[in-house]
Write a protein that holds these residues in place. Structure first.
Motif, PDB file in Angstrom:
ATOM      1  N   LEU A  26       0.597  -1.400  -0.042  1.00  0.00           N
ATOM      2  CA  LEU A  26      -0.283  -0.009   0.109  1.00  0.00           C
ATOM      3  C   LEU A  26       0.516   1.214  -0.096  1.00  0.00           C
ATOM      4  O   LEU A  26       0.534   2.306  -0.637  1.00  0.00           O
ATOM      5  CB  LEU A  26      -1.306  -0.034   1.327  1.00  0.00           C
ATOM      6  CG  LEU A  26      -1.871  -1.027   1.305  1.00  0.00           C
ATOM      7  CD1 LEU A  26      -2.761  -1.167   2.363  1.00  0.00           C
ATOM      8  CD2 LEU A  26      -2.843  -1.068  -0.211  1.00  0.00           C
ATOM      9  N   ASN A  30       0.668   3.773  -2.881  1.00  0.00           N
ATOM     10  CA  ASN A  30       0.067   5.649  -3.027  1.00  0.00           C
ATOM     11  C   ASN A  30       1.282   6.490  -3.255  1.00  0.00           C
ATOM     12  O   ASN A  30       0.938   7.431  -3.878  1.00  0.00           O
ATOM     13  CB  ASN A  30       0.756   5.475  -1.460  1.00  0.00           C
ATOM     14  CG  ASN A  30       0.203   7.167  -0.562  1.00  0.00           C
ATOM     15  OD1 ASN A  30       1.194   7.136  -0.176  1.00  0.00           O
ATOM     16  ND2 ASN A  30      -1.005   7.700  -1.067  1.00  0.00           N
ATOM     17  N   LEU A  49      -4.679   5.499  -3.195  1.00  0.00           N
ATOM     18  CA  LEU A  49      -4.354   5.161  -4.044  1.00  0.00           C
ATOM     19  C   LEU A  49      -4.261   4.846  -4.790  1.00  0.00           C
ATOM     20  O   LEU A  49      -4.003   4.453  -6.276  1.00  0.00           O
ATOM     21  CB  LEU A  49      -4.947   3.308  -3.253  1.00  0.00           C
ATOM     22  CG  LEU A  49      -4.713   2.675  -1.607  1.00  0.00           C
ATOM     23  CD1 LEU A  49      -5.410   1.979  -1.913  1.00  0.00           C
ATOM     24  CD2 LEU A  49      -3.218   2.974  -1.599  1.00  0.00           C
TER      25      LEU A  49
END
Length: 290
Positions: A26, A30, A49
């Motif tokens: 993640l 990002n 995201l």
């Protein structure tokens, strides 16, 4: 009861693995999203995201710079040359050290020396003085020679060699093969997992190192890629016309830094799948130090 217990244990195991995977992926997703967003959205922390106000200005600024491609070429040269030097010296050092004291009488002396060298080093200033005294400043050799013999990789490869059957070498020697023939014709073909592992370590180490460029390169034209992108910042004082100022309004150092990370990571992501199948085996077999 045991079946149910196993199902519950497997469920929580997979849950933990997925959580750890998400915690790794993640932040990277990002970062990619920020690199493709405009400066205002990134500064306001509106990017999650998915990119907000899709923008390629940060990548355009990096890729359109002549210095980027020059530094990219220097990094490729460094990785290729440095990895070859590492592999040759690692193999030539690990092979004799994998023998017992009866076959190599000075083995323990050399082992103590390399362990000492792994734990202690002269430091940055002595290294700089040595490189400068040898006339290697602003050359590719200043980037590859200081780390030519990575001790941890030598120990890893040494333990890999020790795991190979001695009977293979004994049979080859009885047939008249020399030690070098045994190394080249028997040990190396059987050591692809170990070689792939230390190669991956060497490639990642050379590619990610930016500090050597700052330390040993006096001219920006000689910077490797990581040093170049680490130094790259938006400097509005260098803007000379309105078109450049307009182009910079959609870029910030935050989006630029995110694009730097993505650009510098892509080559490693392309290389890793080719070495991954050997990586786990090499780490497992050669991971036990004596």
């Amino acid at each position: 009861m045991n079946k149910n217990t196993n199902k519950v244990a497997n469920f929580f195991t997979w849950l933990i693995v997925l959580a750890l995977t998400a915690s790794c992926l993640l932040p990277l997703v990002n970062m990619v999203a920020i690199s493709f967003s405009d400066s205002a959205s990134a500064a306001a922390n509106q990017v999650g995201l998915i990119p907000v106000h899709f923008n390629l200005s940060s990548y355009r600024m990096i890729l359109e710079d002549h210095q980027f491609w020059l530094s990219f070429g220097i990094s490729i040269e460094r990785v290729v040359l440095g990895t070859l030097i590492n592999l040759v010296l690692i193999v030539l050092m690990a092979y004799p050290l994998s023998k017992n004291k009866r076959d190599f009488h000075a083995r323990n002396i050399y082992m103590n020396l390399i362990i000492f060298a792994m734990l202690f080093n002269g430091g940055m200033i002595p290294s700089f003085i040595v490189i400068k005294s040898l006339g290697l400043m602003d050359t590719i050799w200043a980037l590859v020679l200081p780390g030519a013999v990575p001790i941890f990789n030598v120990i890893l490869m040494m333990n890999f060699f020790k795991g190979l059957p001695n009977a293979l070498e004994e049979a080859a020697i009885m047939d008249g093969a020399s030690k070098m023939t045994v190394l080249l014709k028997i040990y190396l073909p059987l050591s692809l997992p170990g070689l792939a592992t230390v190669s991956l370590f060497a490639i990642v180490g050379h590619w990610n190192d930016y500090f050597s460029g700052l330390l040993y390169m006096n001219r920006a034209a000689n910077y490797p890629l990581q040093t170049y992108i680490q130094q790259l910042n938006i400097d509005i004082t260098k803007v000379t016309d309105a078109s450049q100022l307009h182009a910079l309004t959609s870029i910030s150092n935050k989006t630029l830094n995110a694009a730097k990370i993505v650009v510098s990571t892509v080559p490693l992501l392309l290389i890793y799948p080719f070495l991954q199948k050997y990586f786990v085996t090499g780490m497992t077999i050669g991971s036990v130090k004596e």
